[in-house]
Design an enzyme around this catalytic site. Sequence first.
Site, PDB file in Angstrom:
ATOM      1  N   THR A 162     -50.047-103.499 -46.426  1.00  0.00           N
ATOM      2  CA  THR A 162     -50.360-104.924 -46.569  1.00  0.00           C
ATOM      3  C   THR A 162     -51.511-105.351 -45.659  1.00  0.00           C
ATOM      4  O   THR A 162     -52.105-106.411 -45.875  1.00  0.00           O
ATOM      5  CB  THR A 162     -49.140-105.809 -46.253  1.00  0.00           C
ATOM      6  N   TYR A 193     -42.523 -94.064 -40.412  1.00  0.00           N
ATOM      7  CA  TYR A 193     -42.704 -95.072 -41.458  1.00  0.00           C
ATOM      8  C   TYR A 193     -42.462 -94.415 -42.803  1.00  0.00           C
ATOM      9  O   TYR A 193     -43.135 -93.448 -43.165  1.00  0.00           O
ATOM     10  CB  TYR A 193     -44.120 -95.652 -41.356  1.00  0.00           C
ATOM     11  N   LYS A 246     -38.800 -96.972 -39.673  1.00  0.00           N
ATOM     12  CA  LYS A 246     -39.002 -98.127 -40.537  1.00  0.00           C
ATOM     13  C   LYS A 246     -39.041 -97.629 -41.972  1.00  0.00           C
ATOM     14  O   LYS A 246     -39.880 -96.811 -42.329  1.00  0.00           O
ATOM     15  CB  LYS A 246     -40.319 -98.834 -40.179  1.00  0.00           C
TER      16      LYS A 246
END
Length: 311
Positions: free
Chosen positions: A57, A148, A175
């Site tokens: 993002t 991640y 995450k």
Amino acid sequence: MNTIKSANFKTTPALVVPPLTPFDSSLKVDRAALATHIDYVVEGCRATMVVAAGVETQEYHYLPFEERKALVRATVEAVDARVPVVVGISHPSIRSAVELGQLASSLGAHAIQLLAPLRPFGGAPSTAEVVRYFELIARETELPIMLYLNPGPGADLGPEATVELAKLERVKYVKESSRDLARVGRLIEQIDRAGHAQYLTTSQMLLITLQLGGSGATMPPPLAELGAKIIAAFDAGNAAEAARLQQQFSLFPARWMHRGLMPTMKAALHALGRGIGEPYPPFGTLTDDEAAQIATYLQSTDLSHVTENHA
């Protein structure tokens, strides 16, 4: 710059926030707009940790390598040690990832974030290949690692492989983006509650993550402003208020996700008077009707509107 050495989310639930990236008319990072936006992330969203150029993002992947490093520097500078910073170092080349990791250390970052990689030549990587990738990078960097997990941009790892990576000495945070409750519940038990690493999910999973004993979530602004309110209600023991707030994630951003998370977030920031410009072309532009729908929906949420538009 004062380095913040620790970020223990067992006493304070985590709200890890990746600032979005504003671009000027020449498609360079607008550093002034970025600094104002990061003030909102730290103060308005009450981030417990900020991500520098680490998730998709943030549109860092559009930048040449030196400009990506400049974005990391600008982010760390704008945060100004108010909260810890985790620097994204994901790259197919371990040499480039190590270079970014060493930059993170030199800037006083708290941790580095590393996407579980795809095989550049195709095919799903084996668990051994992914473990080796992390081990090679850990050998030449010194900061704690945030694993991640985001299938698509990165590898789609199963629970067993995820647990194996979480057991690596340098992996202190995980995450993941699955939004799969069965997976989330299992991995909270096998990773977070087992003491291997602190486990973070997404906005849609925030409240249930906290209830199941996970550490928190990663989400971009303005979702993070609402996330901070959910965490505050949860910490205060107000389950009804936390649930009411969490329900506001049911349609937002899901209703507009066919355009992608980043374009939806940039449209939402604009609607809230915190605009930082458009997505990097050519992908992700919302129609006028879609932008108007978002603006109307946000009026029904607990997100704060401001009178001045920063775009």
